[in-house]
Motif scaffolding. Sequence first.
Motif, PDB file in Angstrom:
ATOM      1  N   UNK A   1      31.683  43.111  58.391  1.00  0.00           N
ATOM      2  CA  UNK A   1      31.546  44.293  58.354  1.00  0.00           C
ATOM      3  C   UNK A   1      30.849  45.466  56.819  1.00  0.00           C
ATOM      4  N   UNK A   2      31.335  44.486  56.120  1.00  0.00           N
ATOM      5  CA  UNK A   2      31.725  45.920  54.565  1.00  0.00           C
ATOM      6  C   UNK A   2      29.774  44.564  54.041  1.00  0.00           C
ATOM      7  N   UNK A   3      30.285  43.270  54.741  1.00  0.00           N
ATOM      8  CA  UNK A   3      28.979  42.875  53.795  1.00  0.00           C
ATOM      9  C   UNK A   3      28.107  43.301  54.107  1.00  0.00           C
ATOM     10  N   UNK A   4      27.512  43.735  55.642  1.00  0.00           N
ATOM     11  CA  UNK A   4      25.898  44.411  56.457  1.00  0.00           C
ATOM     12  C   UNK A   4      25.402  45.463  55.665  1.00  0.00           C
ATOM     13  N   UNK A   5      27.171  46.280  55.294  1.00  0.00           N
ATOM     14  CA  UNK A   5      27.026  47.527  54.695  1.00  0.00           C
ATOM     15  C   UNK A   5      26.461  47.498  53.439  1.00  0.00           C
ATOM     16  N   UNK A   6      26.699  46.636  52.604  1.00  0.00           N
ATOM     17  CA  UNK A   6      26.237  46.291  51.580  1.00  0.00           C
ATOM     18  C   UNK A   6      25.351  46.107  51.176  1.00  0.00           C
ATOM     19  N   UNK A   7      24.513  44.152  51.893  1.00  0.00           N
ATOM     20  CA  UNK A   7      22.871  43.885  52.098  1.00  0.00           C
ATOM     21  C   UNK A   7      22.332  45.440  52.585  1.00  0.00           C
ATOM     22  N   UNK A   8      23.076  46.188  53.899  1.00  0.00           N
ATOM     23  CA  UNK A   8      21.872  47.344  53.995  1.00  0.00           C
ATOM     24  C   UNK A   8      21.524  48.491  53.016  1.00  0.00           C
ATOM     25  N   UNK A   9      22.609  48.245  52.329  1.00  0.00           N
ATOM     26  CA  UNK A   9      22.380  49.934  51.009  1.00  0.00           C
ATOM     27  C   UNK A   9      21.328  49.510  50.158  1.00  0.00           C
ATOM     28  N   UNK A  10      21.511  48.073  49.692  1.00  0.00           N
ATOM     29  CA  UNK A  10      20.887  47.258  49.030  1.00  0.00           C
ATOM     30  C   UNK A  10      19.377  47.421  49.215  1.00  0.00           C
ATOM     31  N   UNK A  11      19.107  46.929  50.345  1.00  0.00           N
ATOM     32  CA  UNK A  11      18.467  46.759  51.406  1.00  0.00           C
ATOM     33  C   UNK A  11      17.361  48.471  51.071  1.00  0.00           C
ATOM     34  N   UNK A  12      18.311  49.403  50.963  1.00  0.00           N
ATOM     35  CA  UNK A  12      17.697  50.898  51.047  1.00  0.00           C
ATOM     36  C   UNK A  12      17.452  51.047  49.989  1.00  0.00           C
ATOM     37  N   UNK A  13      17.654  50.342  48.523  1.00  0.00           N
ATOM     38  CA  UNK A  13      17.131  51.146  47.183  1.00  0.00           C
ATOM     39  C   UNK A  13      15.654  50.477  47.668  1.00  0.00           C
ATOM     40  N   UNK A  14      15.253  49.344  47.892  1.00  0.00           N
ATOM     41  CA  UNK A  14      14.061  48.831  47.828  1.00  0.00           C
ATOM     42  C   UNK A  14      13.250  49.208  49.119  1.00  0.00           C
ATOM     43  N   UNK A  15      13.731  50.099  50.054  1.00  0.00           N
ATOM     44  CA  UNK A  15      12.390  50.876  51.659  1.00  0.00           C
ATOM     45  C   UNK A  15      12.996  52.332  51.175  1.00  0.00           C
TER      46      UNK A  15
END
Length: 398
Positions: free
Chosen positions: A221-235
């Motif tokens: 779950x925390x991997x998804x949180x981390x990936x989603x956060x970096x993804x949001x920086x790009x979007x």
Amino acid sequence: MSPKMKPSPLRRIPTAVWILGFVSMLMDISSELIHSLLPLFMVTTLGASTLMVGLIEGLAEATALIVKVFSGVISDYFGKRKWLAVTGYALGALTKPVFALSSSIGLVLTARLTDRVGKGIRGAPRDALVADITPPELRGAAFGLRQSLDTVGAFVGPLLAVGLMLLWANDFRAVFWVAVIPGFLAVLLLIFGVSEPESHATTQRTNPLVMANLQRLDSRYWWIVGIGSIFTLARFSEAFLVLRAQDSGVPIAYIPLVMVLMNIVYALSAYPFGHLSDHVSRYTLLAYGLVMLLAADLALAVDGHWSILLLGVVLWGLHMGLTQGILAALVADTAPADLRGTAFGFFNLASGVAMLIASVVAGWLWDSFGASATFLTGAGFCGTTLLLLALNAKLSQS
């Protein structure tokens, strides 16, 4: 029908998911009637800078995502999802007239933040409700369907905005008043069209924030949180697509068509990719979505023919269709059923902080170095997220 043939996934998706999708669609028509024009209204009518637009958009979206933490936790604690969602939709509907009355940036900011508080209140309980009422084997399809219907509103709203701006000679405030109608219709449909699942409403709950419960949210779950956060920086905020269209010389009345095009592509792709994610690796599809965003950023960084702008907008819509429903499905996959509201809340808290940073930085880069620097920086964050996904895949295989 042959006894071996199953109904199509669309027929098997629960009726309540369809209704939640139509509720989202109506509220998005209401919101996008305003939001597709709001950056231009702030810049041309109220005299705001691009940095101010980025700050307001970042604060607004971050507010929505951060509030989801608290609404998600509350929905888990009480075992109730629907009435929190009703409260959030009602708050969003009540703020719509304020935009039409706004005469200063301060009032726009207040209305935008209040509107996003409503979005934050409804977001996590609604997503958890979708997960609660959908069989696991249809989860990707259900989230994709809700996202597709939501996104139909996201292109119908700007399309109406274009027509009304042409009809009423660029009268921003008159268009904003029209947005009140679908907002209140969404609230009524949710109140009378969706019932809380009995099994969920009667389940005994404990405090989701005690350490014993938080420890049940594991590393996946925390991997998804981390990936989603970096993804949001790009979007960063899509307000910058609107500003890029203005920067490219598109007439004001036609600029919302950029959001129409992006959201048509998004709406058409979200359900098929969500359905596909029930049968192939969600992580693989997420990586393809990042590649699409990387290509979109590179296209939007080019100062060229309007066709390059349209290519970037189409690619942006494809990346949204590939990723948004899949990220929601991954959160639902990795969280215990009784902590889904909390899990969606923490996921959106992290994404909210990233959205605030991304939109403020994007506005600063735009003002200081130009539009190209903004989109090239987004491309850099895309590359970082792809590396994280590759690392996650490697660790999972070891």
